[in-house]
Write a protein that holds these residues in place. Structure first.
Motif, PDB file in Angstrom:
ATOM      1  N   SER A  49     -13.487  30.939 -29.740  1.00 39.55           N
ATOM      2  CA  SER A  49     -13.403  32.380 -29.846  1.00 39.55           C
ATOM      3  C   SER A  49     -13.511  32.871 -28.300  1.00 39.55           C
ATOM      4  N   LYS A  50     -14.198  32.542 -27.507  1.00 34.94           N
ATOM      5  CA  LYS A  50     -13.895  32.994 -25.907  1.00 34.94           C
ATOM      6  C   LYS A  50     -13.043  32.384 -25.129  1.00 34.94           C
ATOM      7  N   TYR A  51     -12.636  31.367 -25.334  1.00 33.95           N
ATOM      8  CA  TYR A  51     -11.756  30.670 -24.395  1.00 33.95           C
ATOM      9  C   TYR A  51     -10.543  30.229 -24.937  1.00 33.95           C
ATOM     10  N   LYS A  52     -10.275  30.359 -26.303  1.00 35.70           N
ATOM     11  CA  LYS A  52      -9.321  29.870 -27.050  1.00 35.70           C
ATOM     12  C   LYS A  52      -9.020  28.366 -26.630  1.00 35.70           C
ATOM     13  N   ALA A  53     -10.085  27.633 -26.564  1.00 37.20           N
ATOM     14  CA  ALA A  53     -10.218  26.407 -26.377  1.00 37.20           C
ATOM     15  C   ALA A  53      -9.813  25.437 -27.655  1.00 37.20           C
ATOM     16  N   GLU A  54      -8.990  24.424 -27.398  1.00 38.00           N
ATOM     17  CA  GLU A  54      -8.505  23.542 -28.570  1.00 38.00           C
ATOM     18  C   GLU A  54      -8.897  22.292 -28.573  1.00 38.00           C
ATOM     19  N   LYS A  55      -9.372  21.615 -27.555  1.00 36.95           N
ATOM     20  CA  LYS A  55     -10.139  20.505 -27.412  1.00 36.95           C
ATOM     21  C   LYS A  55     -11.374  20.431 -26.654  1.00 36.95           C
ATOM     22  N   PHE A  56     -12.020  19.382 -26.904  1.00 35.88           N
ATOM     23  CA  PHE A  56     -13.442  19.321 -26.612  1.00 35.88           C
ATOM     24  C   PHE A  56     -14.035  18.007 -25.873  1.00 35.88           C
ATOM     25  N   ILE A  57     -14.985  18.241 -24.850  1.00 33.71           N
ATOM     26  CA  ILE A  57     -15.653  16.942 -24.269  1.00 33.71           C
ATOM     27  C   ILE A  57     -17.008  17.143 -24.840  1.00 33.71           C
ATOM     28  N   VAL A  58     -17.609  16.435 -25.598  1.00 34.85           N
ATOM     29  CA  VAL A  58     -19.032  16.331 -26.208  1.00 34.85           C
ATOM     30  C   VAL A  58     -19.883  15.758 -24.724  1.00 34.85           C
ATOM     31  N   TYR A  59     -20.671  16.612 -24.240  1.00 33.24           N
ATOM     32  CA  TYR A  59     -21.468  16.033 -22.772  1.00 33.24           C
ATOM     33  C   TYR A  59     -22.969  16.073 -23.298  1.00 33.24           C
ATOM     34  N   PHE A  60     -23.207  14.735 -23.147  1.00 27.60           N
ATOM     35  CA  PHE A  60     -24.769  14.430 -23.486  1.00 27.60           C
ATOM     36  C   PHE A  60     -25.435  14.919 -21.776  1.00 27.60           C
ATOM     37  N   GLN A  61     -26.092  15.919 -21.917  1.00 25.59           N
ATOM     38  CA  GLN A  61     -26.475  16.244 -20.715  1.00 25.59           C
ATOM     39  C   GLN A  61     -27.811  16.249 -20.378  1.00 25.59           C
ATOM     40  N   LYS A  64     -10.934  14.909 -34.746  1.00 25.67           N
ATOM     41  CA  LYS A  64     -10.144  14.616 -33.767  1.00 25.67           C
ATOM     42  C   LYS A  64     -10.085  15.740 -32.533  1.00 25.67           C
ATOM     43  N   SER A  65     -10.618  16.515 -32.695  1.00 25.91           N
ATOM     44  CA  SER A  65     -10.552  17.931 -31.674  1.00 25.91           C
ATOM     45  C   SER A  65     -11.434  17.263 -30.241  1.00 25.91           C
ATOM     46  N   ILE A  66     -12.434  16.360 -30.593  1.00 25.11           N
ATOM     47  CA  ILE A  66     -13.112  15.948 -29.664  1.00 25.11           C
ATOM     48  C   ILE A  66     -12.471  14.858 -28.757  1.00 25.11           C
ATOM     49  N   VAL A  67     -12.073  14.903 -27.583  1.00 28.31           N
ATOM     50  CA  VAL A  67     -11.098  13.964 -26.809  1.00 28.31           C
ATOM     51  C   VAL A  67     -12.107  13.081 -25.854  1.00 28.31           C
ATOM     52  N   GLN A  68     -13.163  13.452 -25.778  1.00 26.10           N
ATOM     53  CA  GLN A  68     -14.046  12.736 -24.434  1.00 26.10           C
ATOM     54  C   GLN A  68     -15.279  12.723 -24.999  1.00 26.10           C
ATOM     55  N   LEU A  69     -16.084  11.644 -24.665  1.00 28.40           N
ATOM     56  CA  LEU A  69     -17.545  11.397 -24.960  1.00 28.40           C
ATOM     57  C   LEU A  69     -18.077  11.258 -23.384  1.00 28.40           C
ATOM     58  N   ALA A  70     -18.842  12.159 -22.783  1.00 25.75           N
ATOM     59  CA  ALA A  70     -19.336  12.131 -21.471  1.00 25.75           C
ATOM     60  C   ALA A  70     -20.899  12.048 -21.692  1.00 25.75           C
ATOM     61  N   LYS A 101     -14.012   3.770 -26.799  1.00 23.78           N
ATOM     62  CA  LYS A 101     -12.694   3.849 -26.100  1.00 23.78           C
ATOM     63  C   LYS A 101     -11.519   3.859 -27.170  1.00 23.78           C
ATOM     64  N   SER A 102     -11.751   3.286 -28.210  1.00 26.29           N
ATOM     65  CA  SER A 102     -10.540   3.089 -29.162  1.00 26.29           C
ATOM     66  C   SER A 102     -10.286   4.616 -29.790  1.00 26.29           C
ATOM     67  N   ARG A 103     -11.297   5.474 -29.774  1.00 27.14           N
ATOM     68  CA  ARG A 103     -11.276   6.924 -30.461  1.00 27.14           C
ATOM     69  C   ARG A 103     -11.097   7.982 -29.428  1.00 27.14           C
ATOM     70  N   VAL A 104     -11.935   7.932 -28.558  1.00 30.53           N
ATOM     71  CA  VAL A 104     -11.993   8.964 -27.481  1.00 30.53           C
ATOM     72  C   VAL A 104     -12.170   8.336 -25.930  1.00 30.53           C
ATOM     73  N   ASP A 105     -11.872   9.120 -25.059  1.00 29.02           N
ATOM     74  CA  ASP A 105     -12.021   8.519 -23.661  1.00 29.02           C
ATOM     75  C   ASP A 105     -13.517   8.822 -23.403  1.00 29.02           C
ATOM     76  N   VAL A 106     -14.100   7.922 -22.622  1.00 33.03           N
ATOM     77  CA  VAL A 106     -15.430   7.945 -22.216  1.00 33.03           C
ATOM     78  C   VAL A 106     -15.735   7.876 -20.782  1.00 33.03           C
ATOM     79  N   SER A 107     -16.648   8.868 -20.309  1.00 33.21           N
ATOM     80  CA  SER A 107     -16.817   8.905 -18.956  1.00 33.21           C
ATOM     81  C   SER A 107     -18.511   8.685 -18.837  1.00 33.21           C
ATOM     82  N   LEU A 108     -19.207   8.052 -17.771  1.00 32.70           N
ATOM     83  CA  LEU A 108     -20.506   7.956 -17.442  1.00 32.70           C
ATOM     84  C   LEU A 108     -20.534   8.760 -16.137  1.00 32.70           C
ATOM     85  N   GLU A 109     -21.609   9.678 -16.525  1.00 37.74           N
ATOM     86  CA  GLU A 109     -21.976  10.514 -15.028  1.00 37.74           C
ATOM     87  C   GLU A 109     -23.311  10.142 -14.442  1.00 37.74           C
ATOM     88  N   LEU A 110     -23.265   9.666 -13.468  1.00 35.22           N
ATOM     89  CA  LEU A 110     -24.304   8.826 -12.649  1.00 35.22           C
ATOM     90  C   LEU A 110     -25.071   9.986 -11.764  1.00 35.22           C
TER      91      LEU A 110
END
Length: 304
Positions: free
Chosen positions: A64-76, A99-105, A125-134
């Motif tokens: 609604s606010k940013y007209k975003a189409e794809k998303f990163i789920v960020y476990f923060q 499939k709108s979730i493109v990355q697991l962070a 990784k077979s489904r989404v990109d994966v990033s680890l934040e240290l």
């Protein structure tokens, strides 16, 4: 960063902040980092909702606010690898709703990335990109002890080397204006993470949250926070000594307004970033400018 993500995924990308109900080994075994707030930096999450509900509610808001189409789920919030692997897998799985979730962070500590955890992350990784934040913050061992990180540089280096074996993206968190550090520590931190070949970095400006040990130190006069000009100088020194191949995810913090005693020198994050970018232009400098020179000097050291 938004442009980088749009180029990478071909659409407007928004990060969804997740609180999965984890805790932190520091809080369980001793005491939290002196700057850690009660939410474990998850102050923008919907803490009372399930993971799926958090994803769906934030996603609708971002559309609604940013007209975003794809998303990163960020476990923060807190340490998001600090649980049995079956629990981790179930919670990560719950966030990837379609499939709108493109990355697991996943945000965590260098001393909480054991091999079974990395294997679980790699399996996604077979489904989404994966990033680890240290969370590193600094390579200065004395400062790490003062801020009660509970780990040293060795744990960080070990974590990065093992994470890279699993082909996961690595993003490192650094606080460049810790009052116990000198600008030389900031430069060494930039060079170290560059030599380790990390993928991204998040720079944080130090802010003081209510109820933290850092607040007590500030109110009792045991520490003095750096000025904005000092912060600006340190950020630029960091960038100049950082490999140009590393993606900059942020240049300053975005403190929670209702919880913060002091933060960003009374400016918004956008104001801080704009002033830093303007100063880079004034000084005619850029990311990697000094790193190239330093790296070249290390390759051709004259033997005596």
């Amino acid at each position: 960063m938004s442009n980088h993500l749009k180029q990478r995924y071909g659409a407007k990308v928004h990060r969804l902040i997740i609180d999965a109900g984890f805790t932190c080994p520091n809080r369980e075994k001793s005491s939290p980092c002196i700057f850690c707030d009660p939410t474990g930096s998850g102050f923008n999450a919907f803490h009372s909702l399930s993971i799926r509900e958090q994803v769906e509610k934030q996603r609708q808001w971002a559309i609604s606010k940013y007209k975003a189409e794809k998303f990163i789920v960020y476990f923060q919030a807190f340490t998001n690898t600090y649980a049995p692997v079956d629990v981790l897998k179930r919670k990560y799985e719950e966030a990837i709703i379609d499939k709108s979730i493109v990355q697991l962070a996943v945000s965590t500590r260098p001393d909480c990335v054991q091999e079974p955890v990395l294997e679980i992350l790699e399996s996604f990784k077979s489904r989404v990109d994966v990033s680890l934040e240290l969370g590193l913050q600094t390579i200065n061992p004395k400062t790490l002890r003062i801020i009660k990180r509970g780990h040293g540089l060795a744990e960080f280096i070990d974590a990065v080397l093992r994470v890279k074996k699993h082909n996961l993206e690595i993003v490192v968190h650094v606080i460049v204006d810790l009052p116990w550090d000198e600008i030389e520590d900031v430069i060494d931190t930039a060079r170290t993470i560059s030599c380790l070949g990390v993928d991204g970095v998040k720079l944080h400006s130090l802010y003081v949250v209510k109820g933290t040990e850092l607040e007590k130190l500030l109110k009792t006069g045991q520490i003095q926070l750096l000025s904005f000009d000092q912060y600006k100088d340190r950020v630029i020194a960091f960038l100049e000594n950082l490999s140009e191949n590393i993606v900059i995810h942020r240049l300053a913090s975005d403190p929670p307004k209702d919880m913060t005693i002091v933060g960003n020198w009374g400016m918004s994050k956008l104001e801080v970033v704009n002033k830093i970018e303007k100063e880079l232009e004034i000084r005619n400098t850029c990311q990697g400018k000094n790193f190239k020179r330093w790296l070249h000097s290390q390759m051709y050291v004259t033997k005596i």
